[in-house]
Design a protein around this motif. Structure first.
Motif, PDB file in Angstrom:
ATOM      1  N   UNK A 174       0.807  -1.231   0.000  1.00  0.00           N
ATOM      2  CA  UNK A 174       0.000   0.000   0.000  1.00  0.00           C
ATOM      3  C   UNK A 174       0.836   1.275   0.000  1.00  0.00           C
ATOM      4  N   UNK A 175       2.155   1.158  -0.085  1.00  0.00           N
ATOM      5  CA  UNK A 175       3.006   2.340  -0.180  1.00  0.00           C
ATOM      6  C   UNK A 175       3.333   2.601  -1.653  1.00  0.00           C
ATOM      7  N   UNK A 176       3.117   3.831  -2.094  1.00  0.00           N
ATOM      8  CA  UNK A 176       3.416   4.201  -3.479  1.00  0.00           C
ATOM      9  C   UNK A 176       4.921   4.436  -3.613  1.00  0.00           C
ATOM     10  N   UNK A 177       5.599   3.506  -4.305  1.00  0.00           N
ATOM     11  CA  UNK A 177       7.053   3.630  -4.493  1.00  0.00           C
ATOM     12  C   UNK A 177       7.413   4.441  -5.735  1.00  0.00           C
ATOM     13  N   UNK A 178       6.710   4.215  -6.818  1.00  0.00           N
ATOM     14  CA  UNK A 178       6.998   4.910  -8.066  1.00  0.00           C
ATOM     15  C   UNK A 178       5.716   5.421  -8.698  1.00  0.00           C
ATOM     16  N   UNK A 179       5.779   6.621  -9.221  1.00  0.00           N
ATOM     17  CA  UNK A 179       4.653   7.216  -9.937  1.00  0.00           C
ATOM     18  C   UNK A 179       5.222   7.908 -11.170  1.00  0.00           C
ATOM     19  N   UNK A 180       5.209   7.210 -12.299  1.00  0.00           N
ATOM     20  CA  UNK A 180       5.803   7.719 -13.534  1.00  0.00           C
ATOM     21  C   UNK A 180       4.715   8.288 -14.427  1.00  0.00           C
ATOM     22  N   UNK A 181       4.802   9.571 -14.704  1.00  0.00           N
ATOM     23  CA  UNK A 181       3.840  10.209 -15.607  1.00  0.00           C
ATOM     24  C   UNK A 181       4.217   9.917 -17.055  1.00  0.00           C
ATOM     25  N   UNK A 182       3.228   9.929 -17.929  1.00  0.00           N
ATOM     26  CA  UNK A 182       3.488   9.718 -19.350  1.00  0.00           C
ATOM     27  C   UNK A 182       4.280  10.891 -19.910  1.00  0.00           C
ATOM     28  N   UNK A 183       5.189  10.614 -20.825  1.00  0.00           N
ATOM     29  CA  UNK A 183       6.012  11.670 -21.406  1.00  0.00           C
ATOM     30  C   UNK A 183       6.984  11.102 -22.416  1.00  0.00           C
ATOM     31  N   UNK A 184       8.079  11.817 -22.630  1.00  0.00           N
ATOM     32  CA  UNK A 184       9.104  11.370 -23.576  1.00  0.00           C
ATOM     33  C   UNK A 184      10.017  10.344 -22.916  1.00  0.00           C
ATOM     34  N   UNK A 185      10.880   9.727 -23.715  1.00  0.00           N
ATOM     35  CA  UNK A 185      11.826   8.755 -23.175  1.00  0.00           C
ATOM     36  C   UNK A 185      12.767   9.411 -22.176  1.00  0.00           C
ATOM     37  N   UNK A 186      13.233  10.630 -22.479  1.00  0.00           N
ATOM     38  CA  UNK A 186      14.139  11.320 -21.559  1.00  0.00           C
ATOM     39  C   UNK A 186      13.435  11.634 -20.241  1.00  0.00           C
TER      40      UNK A 186
END
Length: 547
Positions: free
Chosen positions: A130-142
């Motif tokens: 239940x702990x949010x470790x990663x939150x990656x938003x959509x975007x470019x490869x860089x």
């Protein structure tokens, strides 16, 4: 998914990835056998919730303790959720082989990073207990790489981009000063599928050439797009290994593109004097400055002026007017003082030339070893021997590929007495030596007659140089340099290059610098020694108390 598809997806060999037999020849998806969900369902408590946009309620399926498939209608957002609980709960022998939670979490995170890198246009979230470790938003490869690795990773990266009709390679490789000590920081995606391929890895490693020290590995994230029919992804059940139709062609392409990328940036390191309170001061490489592709403005200036001549200039240049006047003028003895205006003109030309030269950045030879040249950011220091070595090395490789030897014939051929081993090795290497420019004739009693030598070689050292090349080649063989062309090119460049102590005039130094920066890798010699360093003007200001 619809309810029918949801019920079908957990059955063995049910797949939506292929619709015809021809699809087996061009697989571009992660799977196609219909085994993944069925296998997971067999060894865990699997739950799937899915709702299409046109459906009011979602389909919820799960397996009971008696392995019966249960179906319900529930409220759920649009999309699909797959939940796996109690992995290997019914296979205790397999569960005992699981590592600690920390180790297994590390493996899961690594897999999560690979998937998120392969699709930067999709947002990803990773929860652990239940702990949010990663939150990656959509975007470019860089943008995705900044999220996965570090916010400032763009400072360490060189962009790779090569698009052809047959194959495309894009992504990023690291600058030489950001090399890693771990093999695990190489990410290669084939048609957006993460794969492990030793051929590709070696191609990238060899493109970095001798920038790599023992134990160093380049970090890279590379994407290759190629016709799926040219690739076999069924080498291993995990599909982490692939086989190409023509691995040699793929290797050559990756090697050439990465090497071209490295050569497209000015990667000469800056150094500063380490002032730690002691009398000893060391040169320490610093981070490379951020530069744009093909920005080589911080290098010694090279004069390539192309002057356009009009008709009047051409007449003066070839003294046409003088010849006409001389033919028409009466033949008489010149006056003794008529040469003075000419002397004034010569003096004027000398002064204008001197003024022009004063604007040219200086270049000097230090102790007949190091070339010092003024550049925009400060001072550039070039090791003359290894710079010439790099030039000769690439010239030798080009000679092998072109197969057009250029040789200067000796006025008096030289005879070399060799031991039997060196004689046989020289005979074996004769085709390659011929491409370099040597013209040899093999005589009885282990004698070799040198008739011609490469145009870059000094005529008074031809015998010693040939013997040195053979001995260097044999030494490289013992160090596992197996490629004949590469070995011979390194041996030739090492022994034919100018030596420390050889004096160079200003023109020779400028030509050497110009040729060095025309090579594909002007930063290190073929044996890994650095060729160039920069000392910024700020370092001099600090030492002389100007700061």
């Amino acid at each position: 998914m619809s309810q029918d598809d949801a019920l079908l997806c957990v059955q063995r060999h049910a797949t939506s990835k292929i619709s015809s037999v021809d699809d087996l020849e061009k697989i571009i998806t992660y799977g196609f056998r219909g085994e993944a969900l069925a296998s997971i369902a067999a060894v865990s408590q699997l739950e799937i919730k899915t709702r299409r946009e046109e459906d009011q309620l979602a389909t919820y399926i799960r397996f009971s303790d008696s392995n019966e498939l249960l179906v319900e209608k529930v409220a759920f957002q649009k999309g699909t959720s797959v939940t796996v609980k109690n992995l290997f709960y019914n296979v205790p022998a397999r569960r005992n082989f699981l590592k600690s939670n920390t180790t297994e979490l590390k493996h899961i995170i690594e897999t999560f990073k690979r998937v998120s890198l392969s699709h930067p246009e999709i947002s990803f979230k990773f929860y652990n207990d239940d702990d949010l470790l990663f939150d990656f938003a959509a975007g470019s490869l860089l943008d995705r790489m900044k999220s996965v690795f570090a916010d400032n990773i763009d400072e360490a990266l060189l962009e790779v981009e090569e698009v052809t009709d047959y194959i495309t390679l894009t992504g990023y490789v690291t600058k030489p000063n950001y090399l890693r000590k771990s093999k695990g920081d190489q990410y290669f995606f084939l048609n957006k599928r993460y794969v492990i391929n030793k051929t590709i890895n070696h191609a990238v490693f060899s493109a970095f050439e001798n920038i790599l020290e023992k134990g160093d590995y380049p970090f890279f994230v590379l994407f290759m797009e190629v016709d799926p029919k040219k690739v076999d992804v069924n080498v291993h059940p995990s599909k982490l290994e692939v086989k190409f139709d023509d691995e040699r062609e793929i290797y050559a392409f990756v090697h050439a593109v990465v090497r071209k990328t490295i050569g497209s940036y000015d990667l000469v390191p800056q150094v500063t004097l380490d002032d730690n309170g002691t009398t000893e001061q060391k040169l320490r490489p610093q981070n490379f400055r951020n530069i744009d592709k093909y920005d080589f403005s911080d290098r010694p200036a090279v004069e390539r002026e192309t002057k356009k001549y009009n008709e009047e200039d051409l007449r003066r240049l070839f003294h046409l007017d003088d010849e006409i006047n001389a033919a028409s003028a009466p033949q008489s003895a010149p006056h003794p003082f008529e040469s003075r205006p000419l002397q004034k003109e010569v003096t004027h030309r000398f002064e204008s030339t001197q003024e022009k030269e004063s604007e040219t950045p200086f270049i000097v030879l230090l102790h007949n070893k190091y070339i010092l040249s003024q550049i925009k950011s400060g001072l550039m220091i070039i090791d003359a021997h290894v710079a010439h070595e790099r030039i000769l090395y690439e010239q030798a490789l080009n000679s092998f590929n072109a197969n057009i030897p250029f040789s200067q014939h000796l006025l008096f051929p030289q005879v070399v007495d060799m031991d039997p081993a060196d004689y046989e090795l020289t005979k074996e290497l004769e085709p390659y030596l011929t491409n370099l420019g040597f013209t040899l004739k093999f005589k009885p009693k282990y004698r070799v007659e040198i008739i011609g030598i490469p145009s870059d070689l000094k005529t008074e050292h031809e015998v010693d140089t040939l013997l040195d090349i053979i001995h260097e080649y044999r030494k490289n063989q013992q160090e596992k340099i197996l490629d004949v062309k590469d070995n011979l090119a390194k041996s030739y460049s090492c022994k034919a290059a100018i030596k420390a102590g050889d004096k160079l005039d200003e023109k020779e130094m400028r030509i050497l610098v110009d040729k060095l920066f025309a090579t594909s890798m002007p930063y290190v010699c073929p044996h890994g020694r650095p060729i160039i360093i920069k000392i910024p003007i700020e370092e001099f200001d600090k030492r002389f108390g100007r700061t």
